[in-house]
Design a protein around this motif. Structure first.
Motif, PDB file in Angstrom:
ATOM      1  N   GLN A 169       0.496  -1.081   0.091  1.00 15.05           N
ATOM      2  CA  GLN A 169       0.203   0.511   0.365  1.00 15.05           C
ATOM      3  C   GLN A 169       0.751   1.032  -0.134  1.00 15.05           C
ATOM      4  O   GLN A 169       0.710   2.701  -0.682  1.00 15.05           O
ATOM      5  N   ALA A 170       1.879   1.340   0.564  1.00 13.83           N
ATOM      6  CA  ALA A 170       2.869   2.610   0.534  1.00 13.83           C
ATOM      7  C   ALA A 170       3.454   3.035  -0.586  1.00 13.83           C
ATOM      8  O   ALA A 170       3.652   4.425  -1.423  1.00 13.83           O
ATOM      9  N   ALA A 171       3.670   1.415  -1.627  1.00 10.94           N
ATOM     10  CA  ALA A 171       4.638   2.026  -2.420  1.00 10.94           C
ATOM     11  C   ALA A 171       3.792   2.509  -4.289  1.00 10.94           C
ATOM     12  O   ALA A 171       3.478   3.248  -4.165  1.00 10.94           O
ATOM     13  N   ALA A 172       1.912   1.913  -3.270  1.00 14.82           N
ATOM     14  CA  ALA A 172       1.359   2.225  -4.636  1.00 14.82           C
ATOM     15  C   ALA A 172       0.989   3.405  -4.255  1.00 14.82           C
ATOM     16  O   ALA A 172       0.211   4.487  -4.936  1.00 14.82           O
ATOM     17  N   SER A 173       0.601   3.692  -2.988  1.00 18.00           N
ATOM     18  CA  SER A 173       0.609   5.488  -2.199  1.00 18.00           C
ATOM     19  C   SER A 173       1.359   6.122  -2.375  1.00 18.00           C
ATOM     20  O   SER A 173       0.926   7.369  -3.186  1.00 18.00           O
ATOM     21  N   ALA A 174       3.038   5.766  -3.072  1.00 20.14           N
ATOM     22  CA  ALA A 174       4.006   6.792  -2.657  1.00 20.14           C
ATOM     23  C   ALA A 174       3.187   7.860  -4.094  1.00 20.14           C
ATOM     24  O   ALA A 174       3.829   8.301  -5.015  1.00 20.14           O
ATOM     25  N   VAL A 175       3.264   6.428  -5.542  1.00 15.79           N
ATOM     26  CA  VAL A 175       3.303   6.653  -7.183  1.00 15.79           C
ATOM     27  C   VAL A 175       1.894   7.748  -7.541  1.00 15.79           C
ATOM     28  O   VAL A 175       2.349   8.493  -7.776  1.00 15.79           O
ATOM     29  N   VAL A 176       0.883   7.388  -6.511  1.00 11.57           N
ATOM     30  CA  VAL A 176      -0.238   7.883  -6.344  1.00 11.57           C
ATOM     31  C   VAL A 176       0.154   9.152  -6.196  1.00 11.57           C
ATOM     32  O   VAL A 176      -0.211  10.025  -7.025  1.00 11.57           O
ATOM     33  N   ARG A 177       1.017   9.753  -5.179  1.00 12.45           N
ATOM     34  CA  ARG A 177       0.414  10.979  -4.325  1.00 12.45           C
ATOM     35  C   ARG A 177       1.630  11.972  -5.535  1.00 12.45           C
ATOM     36  O   ARG A 177       1.472  12.641  -5.230  1.00 12.45           O
ATOM     37  N   GLY A 178       2.427  10.936  -5.623  1.00 14.23           N
ATOM     38  CA  GLY A 178       3.832  11.838  -6.108  1.00 14.23           C
ATOM     39  C   GLY A 178       3.241  12.401  -6.995  1.00 14.23           C
ATOM     40  O   GLY A 178       3.947  13.557  -8.351  1.00 14.23           O
ATOM     41  N   CYS A 179       3.167  11.346  -8.357  1.00 12.41           N
ATOM     42  CA  CYS A 179       2.087  11.885  -9.173  1.00 12.41           C
ATOM     43  C   CYS A 179       1.344  13.468  -9.358  1.00 12.41           C
ATOM     44  O   CYS A 179       1.850  13.930 -10.768  1.00 12.41           O
ATOM     45  N   ALA A 180       0.584  12.840  -9.171  1.00 14.03           N
ATOM     46  CA  ALA A 180      -0.496  14.149  -7.906  1.00 14.03           C
ATOM     47  C   ALA A 180       0.794  15.090  -7.460  1.00 14.03           C
ATOM     48  O   ALA A 180      -0.141  16.375  -8.143  1.00 14.03           O
ATOM     49  N   ALA A 181       1.418  15.472  -6.689  1.00 15.05           N
ATOM     50  CA  ALA A 181       2.348  16.835  -6.497  1.00 15.05           C
ATOM     51  C   ALA A 181       3.049  16.980  -8.154  1.00 15.05           C
ATOM     52  O   ALA A 181       3.275  18.373  -8.078  1.00 15.05           O
ATOM     53  N   ILE A 182       3.250  16.080  -8.307  1.00 15.84           N
ATOM     54  CA  ILE A 182       4.158  16.019  -9.874  1.00 15.84           C
ATOM     55  C   ILE A 182       2.943  17.090 -11.140  1.00 15.84           C
ATOM     56  O   ILE A 182       3.457  18.553 -10.996  1.00 15.84           O
ATOM     57  N   PHE A 183       2.390  16.537 -11.020  1.00 17.70           N
ATOM     58  CA  PHE A 183       1.079  17.627 -12.351  1.00 17.70           C
ATOM     59  C   PHE A 183       0.820  18.751 -11.270  1.00 17.70           C
ATOM     60  O   PHE A 183       0.639  20.077 -12.317  1.00 17.70           O
ATOM     61  N   VAL A 184       0.580  19.460 -10.365  1.00 18.61           N
ATOM     62  CA  VAL A 184       0.223  20.632  -9.094  1.00 18.61           C
ATOM     63  C   VAL A 184       1.493  21.266  -9.347  1.00 18.61           C
ATOM     64  O   VAL A 184       1.714  22.460  -9.881  1.00 18.61           O
ATOM     65  N   LEU A 185       3.283  20.364  -8.887  1.00 18.70           N
ATOM     66  CA  LEU A 185       3.844  21.744  -9.784  1.00 18.70           C
ATOM     67  C   LEU A 185       4.464  21.832 -10.385  1.00 18.70           C
ATOM     68  O   LEU A 185       4.615  23.278 -10.813  1.00 18.70           O
ATOM     69  N   ASP A 186       3.855  20.888 -11.729  1.00 22.79           N
ATOM     70  CA  ASP A 186       3.949  21.221 -12.838  1.00 22.79           C
ATOM     71  C   ASP A 186       2.901  22.965 -13.554  1.00 22.79           C
ATOM     72  O   ASP A 186       4.111  23.676 -14.017  1.00 22.79           O
ATOM     73  N   LEU A 187       2.237  22.775 -12.890  1.00 22.34           N
ATOM     74  CA  LEU A 187       1.151  23.994 -13.256  1.00 22.34           C
ATOM     75  C   LEU A 187       1.890  25.615 -12.601  1.00 22.34           C
ATOM     76  O   LEU A 187       1.844  25.729 -13.767  1.00 22.34           O
ATOM     77  N   LEU A 188       1.909  25.154 -11.204  1.00 24.50           N
ATOM     78  CA  LEU A 188       2.455  26.323 -10.032  1.00 24.50           C
ATOM     79  C   LEU A 188       3.742  26.870 -11.031  1.00 24.50           C
ATOM     80  O   LEU A 188       4.546  27.676 -10.864  1.00 24.50           O
ATOM     81  N   LEU A 189       4.482  25.721 -11.606  1.00 29.16           N
ATOM     82  CA  LEU A 189       6.272  25.997 -12.361  1.00 29.16           C
ATOM     83  C   LEU A 189       5.621  27.002 -13.503  1.00 29.16           C
ATOM     84  O   LEU A 189       6.348  27.626 -13.719  1.00 29.16           O
ATOM     85  N   THR A 190       5.362  26.319 -14.387  1.00 30.82           N
ATOM     86  CA  THR A 190       5.345  26.437 -15.425  1.00 30.82           C
ATOM     87  C   THR A 190       4.197  28.359 -15.504  1.00 30.82           C
ATOM     88  O   THR A 190       4.831  29.369 -15.975  1.00 30.82           O
ATOM     89  N   LEU A 191       3.268  27.743 -14.825  1.00 38.16           N
ATOM     90  CA  LEU A 191       3.053  29.768 -14.559  1.00 38.16           C
ATOM     91  C   LEU A 191       4.359  30.813 -13.983  1.00 38.16           C
ATOM     92  O   LEU A 191       4.307  31.807 -13.899  1.00 38.16           O
TER      93      LEU A 191
END
Length: 269
Positions: free
Chosen positions: A240-262
């Protein structure tokens, strides 16, 4: 109170509870990540160097083949996608700029971040979760050792350095494969491709991509570490930790990508 009068209340109560539960979970996650970041910074002066070297090999060197394959595929895809519009508007001379900008600014950092989140983020979370549920981390505290200086800080530093190093090779390989793909698929001479690439892309474009990759690497390391250290239970908690790390990591990347692009677009304009 009749059933009809309770229905609107139930329709409102469900979404409100959902939003509240999501907000609380988000606050807990951000708090755990901030705590990991703070304790990692405090553990840096006593960082275990042998663990750092081992983590660099595990997260960096072992990830080179996957990163190179991803870069080659990304380069070809960007050329194919850009070529559709370049040929439609008769702007073949600008393909080098368009493809290079796409790899350096957006497609390359984002794809590398997602791939590494699935590889090194999941692995880091699973290993820390295994140590957590097995009692080894608590055992280190019991004998007066700091788990963050011995285990966490070396992993965070290694993942950040690995992402920055891999970005250099990724961008280079992707651009080379873009030029080759443009030559064989679109009959665009290499001198034309690299000519517009060198003329229209500046150092700031490369800096923007490196900033994104570095931020994504830090997010992957902190999120996966926080998830791994919060694991509770048996063997199921590790998965569960491995799966959660992937999901939360990808979500964080998408949010950061939007903020950094702006932010970067506003800074460079």
């Amino acid at each position: 109170m009749s059933v009809d009068s309770r229905l609107p209340h139930a329709l409102v109560e469900g979404p409100v509870r959902g939003v509240g539960a999501f907000t609380l979970e988000l606050a807990r996650s951000l708090g755990a990540i901030a705590l990991v970041a703070a304790r990692t910074v405090l553990g840096l002066p006593r960082l275990e160097r042998r663990e750092l070297v081992r983590a660099l090999v595990q997260f960096g060197y072992d990830s080179v083949p996957l990163a190179m394959a991803t870069a080659a595929l990304a380069g070809v895809i960007v050329v194919l996608q850009s070529g559709l519009y370049i040929q439609r508007f008769g702007a073949r001379a600008f393909l080098g700029w368009a493809a290079g900008y796409g790899v350096l600014w957006e497609f390359g950092p984002l794809l590398l971040g997602l791939i590494m989140s699935a590889r090194i983020g999941a692995r880091n979370a699973a290993e820390l979760a295994l140590l957590q549920v097995g009692g080894q981390i608590e055992g280190l505290r019991g004998i007066g050792l700091d788990p963050f200086a011995i285990l966490v800080a070396p992993r965070v530093v290694a993942m950040e350095l690995s992402m920055l190093a891999l970005s250099t090779f990724t961008f280079l390989v992707a651009i080379v494969f873009e030029a080759v793909a443009a030559y064989f698929m679109l009959d665009l001479p290499l001198r034309v491709f690299f000519g517009t690439f060198a003329q229209m892309l500046g150092a700031l474009d490369l800096v923007g991509g490196v900033v994104k990759v570095g931020t994504f690497g830090l997010a992957i390391s902190l999120v996966s570490t926080a998830v791994g250290l919060s694991a509770r239970g048996g063997a199921r908690a590790v998965g569960q930790a491995a799966a959660s790390a992937v999901v939360r990591g990808c979500a964080a990347i998408f949010v950061l990508d939007l903020l950094l692009t702006l932010a970067l677009a506003g800074w460079m304009s």
